[in-house]
Design an enzyme around this catalytic site. Structure first.
Site, PDB file in Angstrom:
ATOM      1  N   HIS A  88      -4.191 -46.506  42.390  1.00  0.00           N
ATOM      2  CA  HIS A  88      -5.828 -46.304  42.480  1.00  0.00           C
ATOM      3  C   HIS A  88      -6.465 -46.956  41.871  1.00  0.00           C
ATOM      4  O   HIS A  88      -6.157 -48.010  41.043  1.00  0.00           O
ATOM      5  CB  HIS A  88      -6.011 -44.636  42.128  1.00  0.00           C
ATOM      6  CG  HIS A  88      -5.347 -43.640  43.128  1.00  0.00           C
ATOM      7  ND1 HIS A  88      -5.890 -43.623  44.597  1.00  0.00           N
ATOM      8  CD2 HIS A  88      -4.450 -43.038  42.995  1.00  0.00           C
ATOM      9  CE1 HIS A  88      -4.975 -42.414  44.999  1.00  0.00           C
ATOM     10  NE2 HIS A  88      -4.361 -42.160  44.019  1.00  0.00           N
ATOM     11  N   ASP A 142     -12.111 -49.890  44.541  1.00  0.00           N
ATOM     12  CA  ASP A 142     -12.183 -49.306  45.794  1.00  0.00           C
ATOM     13  C   ASP A 142     -13.280 -50.005  46.733  1.00  0.00           C
ATOM     14  O   ASP A 142     -13.024 -50.226  48.035  1.00  0.00           O
ATOM     15  CB  ASP A 142     -12.187 -47.860  45.754  1.00  0.00           C
ATOM     16  CG  ASP A 142     -11.102 -47.083  45.398  1.00  0.00           C
ATOM     17  OD1 ASP A 142     -10.148 -47.642  45.441  1.00  0.00           O
ATOM     18  OD2 ASP A 142     -11.004 -45.910  45.316  1.00  0.00           O
TER      19      ASP A 142
END
Length: 382
Positions: free
Chosen positions: A122, A152
């Site tokens: 992540h 992200d």
């Protein structure tokens, strides 16, 4: 709009790829999100301007259908781990053979090669491997990940959108498509180029949280006001720092020198006491119109009512009453025209899209009956 006429197939994912697809849709591309059947509801909160087709990729017919959609499009955007599309027979080598002009964008955490290529991760993992996380956080504290924005969205979705636009531009010259390997680790590191390259001029010589731009400097920080809100201070240059002291009614002669590192804790203590003496609104009135580089820290509920943001119409409200940022940057001739309708439900546009791609009604009906595709137009009215 700038990307009018560009067809994009976006394979449904979370966060980075949906953001990339939303950028393309905001600037005019026809973005079709391919969802899986029998999913219920989409977790894509960035479906603005997209249409949804639901395909059962566990069936050979569904894979064949997706192939047909991909090779008739300009861009394929896929967020899966390395090897997933190859197992379906839909990797870039296969699709580019059928459509040499196709741009195949692969947005992953670690990229298509390297020992971590198939590993899960992540944003926090990606910025850790990029080196940036080691620089984030206050002095004496552990590294701190600021939301999931750097890898992200900045290093991932935005960088991938840039890659797609660059590939589209190059295609106008060569007539050829190409594969985009968008790694969030590398994208995050690239976003942090300033931190890397400014080490040579001594900007990051001190430990984490003790440098000018990482909360070390008292004139580049946030301060609590009397009403529990905050002001942001970025008074680096001497002329701006002078304006800061003037607004705070502090005598520069009675204070330690601005760039005396050893005196920064004492200077911060003085600033803390000063800002705590008035409310955020009072400080805003004092510093607005000056070059002190002092601004209120606005909440999501406050930003659209701030005069500057109001004058630029920087935020917009969609059909469901939800507020969000207007697409940026602003183009003078072909600005973004974001869709204000509700985000698509899974399979909402299946029949319409297949019709556009040349499928016959009888074939579409057969795929619906066989469960190869799913259409949920009624959900759009709920």
């Amino acid at each position: 709009m700038a990307l009018a006429g560009v067809r994009v197939i976006e394979l449904a994912g979370l966060a980075p790829a949906p953001f990339c697809g939303m950028i393309l849709a905001d600037f005019g591309a026809k973005v079709i999100r391919v969802d899986r059947t029998k999913t219920g509801m989409s977790l894509d909160t960035q479906g603005r301007g997209k249409r949804s087709v639901a395909i059962n990729l566990k069936t050979p017919e569904g894979v064949t259908l997706l192939r047909k959609l991909c090779v008739q499009s300009d861009v394929v955007l896929e967020p899966y781990r390395k090897g997933v599309m190859e197992k379906l027979g839909l990797g870039p080598q296969e699709l580019l053979k059928e459509n040499p002009q196709l741009i195949y964008a692969r947005l992953t955490g670690y990229g298509q090669s390297g020992s971590y290529a198939t590993a899960a991760g992540h944003d926090i993992n990606y910025i850790a491997v990029s080196g940036l996380l080691s620089r984030l956080g206050r002095s004496g504290e552990k590294p701190y990940a600021p939301l999931n924005l750097i890898a992200d969205f900045a290093g991932g979705g935005l960088s991938c959108a840039l890659g797609i636009v660059l590939a589209l531009l190059e295609r106008t010259k060569s007539g050829k498509g190409q594969v985009i390997d968008a790694s969030m680790v590398e994208g995050a590191a690239y976003v942090g180029s300033f931190a890397w390259k400014s080490r040579s001029i001594g900007m990051w010589d001190r430990p984490r949280g003790q440098n000018m731009l990482d909360s070390g400097a008292p004139f580049y920080d946030t301060y609590e006001t009397a009403d529990g809100k905050y002001m942001a201070v970025g008074a680096i240059e001497p002329q701006f720092y002078t304006q800061l002291l003037k607004g705070l009614e502090l005598d520069a002669g009675a204070l330690p020198p601005q760039m005396s590192f050893t005196d920064w804790p004492e200077l911060r203590r003085i600033f803390i006491e000063s800002f705590a003496s008035k409310s955020q609104a009072e400080w805003s009135r004092i510093f607005d119109g000056t070059d002190a580089c002092v601004t209120p820290v606005l909440s999501f509920d406050e930003v659209s009512s701030h005069p500057h943001n109001q004058e630029r119409a920087s935020f917009m409200t969609d059909a469901s009453g939800e507020e969000s940022p207007r697409p940026a940057p602003v183009l003078s001739r072909t600005p973004a025209e974001p869709c204000l309708a509700s985000d698509p439900v899974i399979g909402e546009h299946t029949v319409d899209v297949l019709n556009e791609y040349g499928f016959k009604s009888a074939d579409i009906d057969q795929m619906l009956k066989a469960g190869v595709v799913e259409c949920n137009p009624a959900k759009a009215k709920l």
